[in-house]
Scaffold this active site. Structure first.
Site, PDB file in Angstrom:
ATOM      1  N   SER A 144      61.525   1.238  70.993  1.00 17.56           N
ATOM      2  CA  SER A 144      62.223   0.386  69.965  1.00 17.56           C
ATOM      3  C   SER A 144      63.673   0.472  70.260  1.00 17.56           C
ATOM      4  CB  SER A 144      61.930   1.268  68.742  1.00 17.56           C
ATOM      5  OG  SER A 144      62.155   2.554  68.740  1.00 17.56           O
TER       6      SER A 144
ATOM      7  N   HIS B 294      67.489   5.894  66.802  1.00 16.31           N
ATOM      8  CA  HIS B 294      67.936   4.570  66.486  1.00 16.31           C
ATOM      9  C   HIS B 294      68.912   4.354  66.142  1.00 16.31           C
ATOM     10  CE1 HIS B 294      63.414   3.012  64.881  1.00 16.31           C
ATOM     11  NE2 HIS B 294      63.736   3.018  66.241  1.00 16.31           N
TER      12      HIS B 294
ATOM     13  N   ASP C 120      64.897   0.412  59.428  1.00 14.44           N
ATOM     14  CA  ASP C 120      64.054   1.635  59.159  1.00 14.44           C
ATOM     15  C   ASP C 120      63.699   2.204  57.759  1.00 14.44           C
ATOM     16  OD1 ASP C 120      65.494   3.605  62.014  1.00 14.44           O
ATOM     17  OD2 ASP C 120      64.310   1.859  61.876  1.00 14.44           O
TER      18      ASP C 120
END
Lengths: 194, 180
Positions: free
Chosen positions: A48, A108, A133
């Site tokens: 990701s 992230h 998210d």
């Protein structure tokens, strides 16, 4: 007589190995203290954050929270100063955080940051994901908290080295192979002149 | 050191190679910190407007109705100085920054781009709209009235090995939010 010498040599090789392993563990724990972070080294498990971080890359974290006053005084600090003293969480920083109902921590980038004196809330998004998210958070929760959820902020990077951990997890038989190989190595090193 | 058996040669070789590699990585990491690139040609973003209205997005904020803002802007920034042999790519993002009652500093990314080569590092963007799908610009208190935001370019340099570097450019002037 010969078996006694062999036994001693084997023991000394085992002791050498234990010394190396415990030094590595001490180094890891020391890094953990210096960065105020429970696990200062993590392996990237998902895609990701591509192309920045690929699966199997090693990340070095820093969880120190220097006060915001340091950020305001004078001009922009150099990269060395930021690393030496730690840097508060800024917009665009990459964090490793864990959610209560998910076993694996997430790596992230911070896309929204809301700071006040007593709390810091933020939202993250993976670079390679199309949405942020918030959908991953348990229902009423819409923000992450700097104190509660963050394991550390990514400050250092080493490519590919974490693949060893991934292989060991995916193919558990490799763990036994590795231990067996280490054991054989310690036994057969008695031929050295040391 | 006896080098006549294969295992001795192999172990000596591997230990030398690994210590050389560790030294090389340490040198690269230190060099990354010392040489500090200077980005000087990053002009403040030219923001045309920031408009907001209530909307419900399935992909954002648990599908709750919120006020979402969209920003139209121009960019002129040259990030070529950040590139060296240890740079993998540069991630640049436009950040809206504003204070509110509840939070002293609010920072929201409204637009981002990954620069993969030095050639595409000279950003000249005209009349771009902020990305509502990837970066739904909402407010913590859901109230955009009487707020004014400054827009700044930030960047992160992703190295091939070593420490990440980050920095920011000059802020634009304040732009108020207007309701559609």
């Amino acid at each position: 007589m010969k078996t006694k010498m062999n036994f001693r040599q084997v023991l000394s090789q085992v002791l050498n190995l234990l010394l190396v392993l415990s030094s590595a563990y001490m180094g890891y724990k020391a890094l953990s203290f210096m960065t105020d972070c429970e696990s200062p080294v993590v392996v990237v498990l998902s895609e990701s954050m591509e192309p920045s971080f690929r699966r199997g890359d090693l990340l070095f974290l820093d969880n120190r929270k220097p006060s915001i006053e340091k950020k305001l005084e004078g001009s922009e600090p150099s990269l060395w100063e930021k690393i030496w003293h730690g840097s508060p969480l800024g917009i665009g920083d990459i964090v490793v955080y864990s959610l209560p109902h998910r076993p694996i921590p997430i790596v992230h980038r911070v896309v929204k940051l809301y700071e006040s004196e007593n709390e810091t809330k933020f939202i993250t998004k993976g670079d390679n994901n199309r949405i942020d998210d918030v959908g991953l958070f348990p229902r009423p929760m819409t923000y992450l908290d700097r104190e509660k959820h963050v394991i550390g902020v990514v400050r250092g990077y080493f490519p590919y080295l974490g693949m060893i951990t991934i292989w060991l997890t995916d193919y558990p038989i490799l763990k036994y192979v590795l231990l067996g190989a280490l054991g054989l190595l310690t036994l057969f090193q008695k031929e050295e002149s040391s | 050191m006896l080098l006549d058996t294969t295992s001795n040669r192999a172990s000596a070789f591997f230990s030398k190679v690994s210590s050389m590699l560790i030294l090389l990585c340490a040198i690269i990491t230190v060099q990354n910190i010392v040489k500090a690139p200077n980005v000087d040609k990053v002009f403040p973003a030219n923001v045309h407007y920031a408009k907001y209205k209530p909307a419900r997005f399935y992909h954002a904020f648990h599908n709750k109705k919120q006020n979402y803002a969209q920003v139209k802007f121009d960019l002129d920034a040259d990030f070529s100085n950040l590139w060296n042999w240890n740079t993998k790519h540069v991630v640049v993002y436009l950040v809206a920054s504003y204070p509110t009652e509840k939070h002293d500093v609010n920072n929201v990314i409204v637009w981002d781009r990954i620069l993969s080569t030095p050639d595409e590092s000279h950003l000249q963007v005209k009349n771009a709209l902020s990305n509502l799908h990837a970066h739904p610009f909402h407010e913590y208190s859901n109230d955009f009235s009487n707020l004014e935001a400054n827009y700044t370019m930030h960047w992160t340099v992703s190295p091939k090995l070593g420490f990440l570097a980050w920095g920011s450019g000059m802020s634009s002037l304040g732009v108020p939010f207007t309701k559609i």
